[in-house]
Design a protein around this motif. Structure first.
Motif, PDB file in Angstrom:
ATOM      1  N   ALA A   1      -3.478  77.333  74.731  1.00 59.87           N
ATOM      2  CA  ALA A   1      -3.427  76.171  75.625  1.00 59.87           C
ATOM      3  C   ALA A   1      -4.717  76.035  76.419  1.00 59.87           C
ATOM      4  CB  ALA A   1      -2.237  76.304  76.570  1.00 59.87           C
ATOM      5  N   SER A   2      -5.303  77.163  76.830  1.00 57.85           N
ATOM      6  CA  SER A   2      -6.550  77.141  77.598  1.00 57.85           C
ATOM      7  C   SER A   2      -7.708  76.629  76.752  1.00 57.85           C
ATOM      8  CB  SER A   2      -6.863  78.538  78.123  1.00 57.85           C
ATOM      9  OG  SER A   2      -5.838  79.018  78.961  1.00 57.85           O
TER      10      SER A   2
ATOM     11  N   MET B   1      -2.545  86.660  79.741  1.00 56.41           N
ATOM     12  CA  MET B   1      -3.316  86.107  78.620  1.00 56.41           C
ATOM     13  C   MET B   1      -2.557  86.297  77.306  1.00 56.41           C
ATOM     14  SD  MET B   1      -5.976  84.557  79.669  1.00 56.41           S
ATOM     15  CE  MET B   1      -6.918  84.370  78.169  1.00 56.41           C
ATOM     16  N   THR B   2      -1.456  85.592  77.196  1.00 58.61           N
ATOM     17  CA  THR B   2      -0.701  85.609  75.941  1.00 58.61           C
ATOM     18  C   THR B   2      -1.368  84.681  74.927  1.00 58.61           C
ATOM     19  OG1 THR B   2       0.725  83.801  76.680  1.00 58.61           O
ATOM     20  CG2 THR B   2       1.433  86.055  77.208  1.00 58.61           C
TER      21      THR B   2
ATOM     22  N   TRP C   1     -11.424  71.854  75.331  1.00 51.94           N
ATOM     23  CA  TRP C   1     -11.882  70.799  74.428  1.00 51.94           C
ATOM     24  C   TRP C   1     -11.505  69.413  74.958  1.00 51.94           C
ATOM     25  CZ3 TRP C   1     -15.094  71.099  70.335  1.00 51.94           C
ATOM     26  CH2 TRP C   1     -15.330  72.370  69.788  1.00 51.94           C
ATOM     27  N   VAL C   2     -10.248  69.254  75.345  1.00 48.01           N
ATOM     28  CA  VAL C   2      -9.794  67.947  75.837  1.00 48.01           C
ATOM     29  C   VAL C   2     -10.517  67.580  77.119  1.00 48.01           C
ATOM     30  CG1 VAL C   2      -7.805  66.664  76.719  1.00 48.01           C
ATOM     31  CG2 VAL C   2      -7.532  68.166  74.742  1.00 48.01           C
ATOM     32  N   GLY C   3     -10.652  68.560  78.035  1.00 51.45           N
ATOM     33  CA  GLY C   3     -11.329  68.294  79.297  1.00 51.45           C
ATOM     34  C   GLY C   3     -12.779  67.888  79.109  1.00 51.45           C
ATOM     35  N   GLY C   4     -13.481  68.544  78.183  1.00 52.82           N
ATOM     36  CA  GLY C   4     -14.877  68.218  77.943  1.00 52.82           C
ATOM     37  C   GLY C   4     -15.062  66.802  77.430  1.00 52.82           C
ATOM     38  N   PHE C   5     -14.201  66.393  76.499  1.00 49.57           N
ATOM     39  CA  PHE C   5     -14.349  65.060  75.915  1.00 49.57           C
ATOM     40  C   PHE C   5     -13.837  63.970  76.859  1.00 49.57           C
ATOM     41  CE2 PHE C   5     -15.303  67.413  72.172  1.00 49.57           C
ATOM     42  CZ  PHE C   5     -15.991  66.547  71.342  1.00 49.57           C
TER      43      PHE C   5
END
Length: 312
Positions: A147-148, A140-141, A153-157
């Motif tokens: 990026a996660s 978890m850098t 956000w991108v996945g939801g929209f």
């Protein structure tokens, strides 16, 4: 104009009427005051968490970074539906344009899907931190965390584009009265002037998939986490781990419990009153409670918030 190519029907509906809560003007004023207070407290609570994480160096960790982003998401979530509801409580016409209704539906649904992804990501963060603590700084850098968050956000929209497109193609040629306080899938499908079984089935399937997959992932993650917590050698470490996980599980239970009632079967003949109550619970009550849940059960967050309020 909205044109349904399949039925070759031109629909002269340019706006919808959101009925809201169907009560007297005096009750609507009381509801306006009540929801305004809840709305302001929600914004203040989530903003306080965002500011505390930004201001307190001790909280510059992936877990609190995710929490701050989650609070920002909750702020966007209430802003997608509450202002319109408050305006309609004082309005006599209670209208919303066709394009505005489709846009509200898309944004509201997208933010809800983004929240599901966020809850799964937060479960993954706790899983790595507790089950693989030595590898946590490597996995978890800041880059991975950023990026996660972006992927959520991108996945939801992106996920919500298909339901929004399908709803925009539903023929509305009769009543334009939506028995709800926002443009939601079940209420909109209820006033379609023609059966749309494929749209109903697709929306129901997409909703069920994202809900069940993310919920299954969260449950598996926390099953492994709880197994690891039992073997924590110190009582203080065990208590801290349980406290952190308990806060997240409470939020998961509140949000998933109410959302699954609405979206697993959007075409079901639910009573409008039940639809409004359940929608109000996960879109207004849950964002209001989240800051309280996370701050009251987290010692570091309580200290940071105390410093913030003392500074102000």
């Amino acid at each position: 104009m909205h044109i349904s190519g399949r039925n070759n029907v031109t629909v002269a509906i340019h706006e919808f009427i959101l009925l809201g809560f169907l009560c007297s003007q005096e009750i609507e004023i009381l509801l306006f005051i009540f929801f305004s207070i809840i709305y302001i407290l929600t914004l203040l609570g989530n903003s306080a968490i965002i500011y505390a994480v930004w201001w307190e160096q001790q909280l510059h960790t992936p877990m609190y970074t995710l929490l701050a982003n989650f609070s920002f998401l909750e702020t966007c979530y209430v802003n997608s539906n509450v202002p319109t509801m408050l305006l309609n409580l004082l309005s006599k016409t209670k209208t919303i344009s066709y394009n505005g209704c489709i846009l509200q539906f898309y944004i509201f649904l997208s933010l809800g899907a983004t929240e599901l992804f966020f809850l799964a990501l937060m479960a993954f963060d706790r899983f790595v931190a507790i089950c693989h603590p030595l590898h946590y700084p490597i996995i978890m850098t800041k880059k991975v965390c950023g990026a996660s968050v972006s992927a959520c956000w991108v996945g939801g929209f992106l996920w919500s584009m298909t339901p929004a497109i399908l709803i925009s193609q539903v023929p509305f040629c009769g009543s334009n009265v939506i028995d709800h306080y926002l443009c939601d899938v079940g209420a909109m499908l209820a006033i379609s002037c023609a059966p749309v079984p494929k749209t109903t089935l697709t929306c129901s399937t997409l909703s069920a998939v994202i809900l069940l997959v993310t919920l299954f992932y969260i449950l598996v993650s926390y099953t492994l986490v709880l197994r690891a917590v039992v073997h924590v050698p110190t009582d203080s470490g065990r208590k801290k781990a349980f406290s952190t996980c308990a806060s997240h599980l409470v939020v998961v239970s509140l949000f998933y419990g109410s959302v699954m009632v609405m979206y697993v079967s959007p075409g079901a003949t639910n009573q409008p009153g039940l639809q409004k109550f359940v929608t109000m619970f996960y879109s207004i009550v849950t964002p209001f409670l989240n800051p309280l849940i996370y701050s009251l059960r987290n010692k570091e967050m309580k200290i940071a918030l105390r410093k913030v309020f003392c500074k102000v």
